[in-house]
Scaffold this motif. Sequence first.
Motif, PDB file in Angstrom:
ATOM      1  N   HIS A 132       0.481  -1.180  -0.242  1.00 43.49           N
ATOM      2  CA  HIS A 132       0.065   0.236  -0.060  1.00 43.49           C
ATOM      3  C   HIS A 132       1.261   1.015  -0.030  1.00 43.49           C
ATOM      4  O   HIS A 132       0.633   2.684  -0.182  1.00 43.49           O
ATOM      5  CB  HIS A 132      -1.181   0.324   1.542  1.00 43.49           C
ATOM      6  CG  HIS A 132      -2.010  -0.322   0.843  1.00 43.49           C
ATOM      7  ND1 HIS A 132      -2.235  -2.026   0.924  1.00 43.49           N
ATOM      8  CD2 HIS A 132      -3.116  -0.243   0.343  1.00 43.49           C
ATOM      9  CE1 HIS A 132      -3.385  -2.535   0.367  1.00 43.49           C
ATOM     10  NE2 HIS A 132      -4.271  -1.334   0.203  1.00 43.49           N
ATOM     11  N   LEU A 165      -1.095   3.915  -6.657  1.00 41.60           N
ATOM     12  CA  LEU A 165      -2.408   2.996  -6.461  1.00 41.60           C
ATOM     13  C   LEU A 165      -2.382   1.975  -7.795  1.00 41.60           C
ATOM     14  O   LEU A 165      -2.995   1.018  -8.526  1.00 41.60           O
ATOM     15  CB  LEU A 165      -3.414   3.382  -7.243  1.00 41.60           C
ATOM     16  CG  LEU A 165      -5.175   2.970  -7.292  1.00 41.60           C
ATOM     17  CD1 LEU A 165      -5.299   1.735  -6.629  1.00 41.60           C
ATOM     18  CD2 LEU A 165      -5.915   4.055  -7.879  1.00 41.60           C
ATOM     19  N   ARG A 190      -0.256  -1.084  -7.782  1.00 42.47           N
ATOM     20  CA  ARG A 190      -0.819  -1.742  -7.190  1.00 42.47           C
ATOM     21  C   ARG A 190      -2.374  -2.342  -8.206  1.00 42.47           C
ATOM     22  O   ARG A 190      -1.554  -3.459  -7.641  1.00 42.47           O
ATOM     23  CB  ARG A 190      -1.991  -1.655  -6.017  1.00 42.47           C
ATOM     24  CG  ARG A 190      -0.495  -0.801  -4.810  1.00 42.47           C
ATOM     25  CD  ARG A 190      -1.843  -0.542  -3.485  1.00 42.47           C
ATOM     26  NE  ARG A 190      -2.054   1.180  -3.502  1.00 42.47           N
ATOM     27  CZ  ARG A 190      -3.423   1.406  -3.490  1.00 42.47           C
ATOM     28  NH1 ARG A 190      -4.316   0.187  -3.329  1.00 42.47           N
ATOM     29  NH2 ARG A 190      -3.487   2.462  -3.671  1.00 42.47           N
ATOM     30  N   PRO A 232     -14.622   0.132   0.346  1.00 40.58           N
ATOM     31  CA  PRO A 232     -12.738   0.495   2.164  1.00 40.58           C
ATOM     32  C   PRO A 232     -13.840   1.241   2.334  1.00 40.58           C
ATOM     33  O   PRO A 232     -13.939   2.276   2.990  1.00 40.58           O
ATOM     34  CB  PRO A 232     -12.763   0.118   0.959  1.00 40.58           C
ATOM     35  CG  PRO A 232     -13.445   1.378  -0.858  1.00 40.58           C
ATOM     36  CD  PRO A 232     -14.824   0.248  -0.473  1.00 40.58           C
ATOM     37  N   SER A 237     -12.315   5.299   4.875  1.00 41.73           N
ATOM     38  CA  SER A 237     -11.094   5.862   4.343  1.00 41.73           C
ATOM     39  C   SER A 237     -11.225   7.336   3.830  1.00 41.73           C
ATOM     40  O   SER A 237     -12.236   7.263   3.069  1.00 41.73           O
ATOM     41  CB  SER A 237     -10.442   4.926   3.374  1.00 41.73           C
ATOM     42  OG  SER A 237      -9.611   5.430   2.202  1.00 41.73           O
ATOM     43  N   HIS A 267     -12.142   6.746   0.008  1.00 46.67           N
ATOM     44  CA  HIS A 267     -12.321   5.471  -1.066  1.00 46.67           C
ATOM     45  C   HIS A 267     -13.012   5.272  -2.078  1.00 46.67           C
ATOM     46  O   HIS A 267     -12.531   4.219  -2.933  1.00 46.67           O
ATOM     47  CB  HIS A 267     -13.536   4.340   0.707  1.00 46.67           C
ATOM     48  CG  HIS A 267     -15.045   6.355   0.046  1.00 46.67           C
ATOM     49  ND1 HIS A 267     -14.875   6.916   0.961  1.00 46.67           N
ATOM     50  CD2 HIS A 267     -16.116   5.498  -0.559  1.00 46.67           C
ATOM     51  CE1 HIS A 267     -16.142   7.882  -0.073  1.00 46.67           C
ATOM     52  NE2 HIS A 267     -16.378   7.114  -0.590  1.00 46.67           N
ATOM     53  N   ASP A 309     -10.998   6.518  -5.122  1.00 43.21           N
ATOM     54  CA  ASP A 309     -10.095   6.599  -5.574  1.00 43.21           C
ATOM     55  C   ASP A 309      -9.980   4.998  -5.821  1.00 43.21           C
ATOM     56  O   ASP A 309      -9.488   4.184  -6.183  1.00 43.21           O
ATOM     57  CB  ASP A 309      -9.069   6.909  -5.364  1.00 43.21           C
ATOM     58  CG  ASP A 309      -9.302   8.620  -5.290  1.00 43.21           C
ATOM     59  OD1 ASP A 309      -9.448   8.912  -6.112  1.00 43.21           O
ATOM     60  OD2 ASP A 309      -8.709   9.379  -4.322  1.00 43.21           O
ATOM     61  N   GLU A 310     -10.108   4.051  -4.054  1.00 45.40           N
ATOM     62  CA  GLU A 310      -9.512   2.640  -3.904  1.00 45.40           C
ATOM     63  C   GLU A 310     -10.834   2.141  -5.234  1.00 45.40           C
ATOM     64  O   GLU A 310     -10.118   0.640  -5.587  1.00 45.40           O
ATOM     65  CB  GLU A 310      -9.683   2.702  -2.644  1.00 45.40           C
ATOM     66  CG  GLU A 310      -8.768   2.863  -2.219  1.00 45.40           C
ATOM     67  CD  GLU A 310      -6.808   2.638  -2.621  1.00 45.40           C
ATOM     68  OE1 GLU A 310      -7.065   2.037  -2.350  1.00 45.40           O
ATOM     69  OE2 GLU A 310      -6.327   3.337  -2.572  1.00 45.40           O
ATOM     70  N   CYS A 350      -9.918  -0.712  -8.247  1.00 46.27           N
ATOM     71  CA  CYS A 350      -9.633  -1.687  -8.022  1.00 46.27           C
ATOM     72  C   CYS A 350     -10.790  -2.015  -9.207  1.00 46.27           C
ATOM     73  O   CYS A 350     -10.307  -3.607 -10.387  1.00 46.27           O
ATOM     74  CB  CYS A 350     -11.045  -2.242  -6.876  1.00 46.27           C
ATOM     75  SG  CYS A 350     -11.429  -4.086  -6.930  1.00 46.27           S
ATOM     76  N   PHE A 405      -6.740  -3.215  -1.875  1.00 47.54           N
ATOM     77  CA  PHE A 405      -7.424  -1.881  -2.224  1.00 47.54           C
ATOM     78  C   PHE A 405      -8.148  -1.738  -1.166  1.00 47.54           C
ATOM     79  O   PHE A 405      -8.800  -2.858  -0.427  1.00 47.54           O
ATOM     80  CB  PHE A 405      -8.822  -2.485  -4.079  1.00 47.54           C
ATOM     81  CG  PHE A 405      -8.242  -2.338  -5.078  1.00 47.54           C
ATOM     82  CD1 PHE A 405      -7.486  -1.167  -5.515  1.00 47.54           C
ATOM     83  CD2 PHE A 405      -7.570  -3.707  -5.762  1.00 47.54           C
ATOM     84  CE1 PHE A 405      -6.172  -1.414  -6.746  1.00 47.54           C
ATOM     85  CE2 PHE A 405      -7.281  -3.624  -6.180  1.00 47.54           C
ATOM     86  CZ  PHE A 405      -6.435  -2.933  -7.087  1.00 47.54           C
ATOM     87  N   GLY A 406      -8.384  -0.240  -0.713  1.00 49.06           N
ATOM     88  CA  GLY A 406      -8.430   0.005   0.776  1.00 49.06           C
ATOM     89  C   GLY A 406      -7.644  -0.251   1.013  1.00 49.06           C
ATOM     90  O   GLY A 406      -6.360  -0.687   1.576  1.00 49.06           O
TER      91      GLY A 406
END
Length: 202
Positions: free
Chosen positions: A97, A101, A104, A130, A133, A136, A138-139, A143, A181-182
């Motif tokens: 993390h 992003l 990842r 998520p 956050s 969230h 963006d995560e 994903c 993610f998260g």
Amino acid sequence: MFSGAQISLYPMTDDFVRVILDAIGALEPYRPAFRIETDDISTLLVGPPDQLFPAMRDLFVAAAGSGTHCVLAATVSRGCPGEPDDPICTPIGRSEHDLPLEDRIASAIAHAAAAPMTGQIVAAQFSLYPLGSGHHMDEIYGCIDFLKQSGVFDRSKNFCTKLRGDAGQVFATLSEAFLRFGAPEGHVALDIKVSANSPTAA
């Protein structure tokens, strides 16, 4: 970190008891690493986050191998603030993390592509949550970007994403979504349905 899943297996057959009990045998190799509790609604798996999806994969593939239409329903969670720490739970491995992003996403694609094949075709739909956050969305969007490049993306649906392919790659894709993610120390939950041998696959 507390991580686990509440799972329910539904074989669409009069012989559902045998199918379920035979499939539970697939969890035996995971018992040293997990706390497993079953009641009349679901089975709880608590243990290392990177082993949750391999355990669910093996359970589901064992059930679906009967040729019966089977559905697995699962709620998967890590980092829930309302749950106690447990000595069998461990921090997320290879979460990376601290990487951007985009990196990842690339790592998730590579790990999902390297998943062992099982020969069992499945369909799945899931939602990623998520929680807690500030970034969230963006995560979630990251994903979704990963899912579209995973090799098992089927389509976007209202409130969820549908996957289809070999169970090995589908469960690996779900695992990557869960692990990468998260926030690494935040609360992340997935709501999942997996189906195999459906008479109305579409």
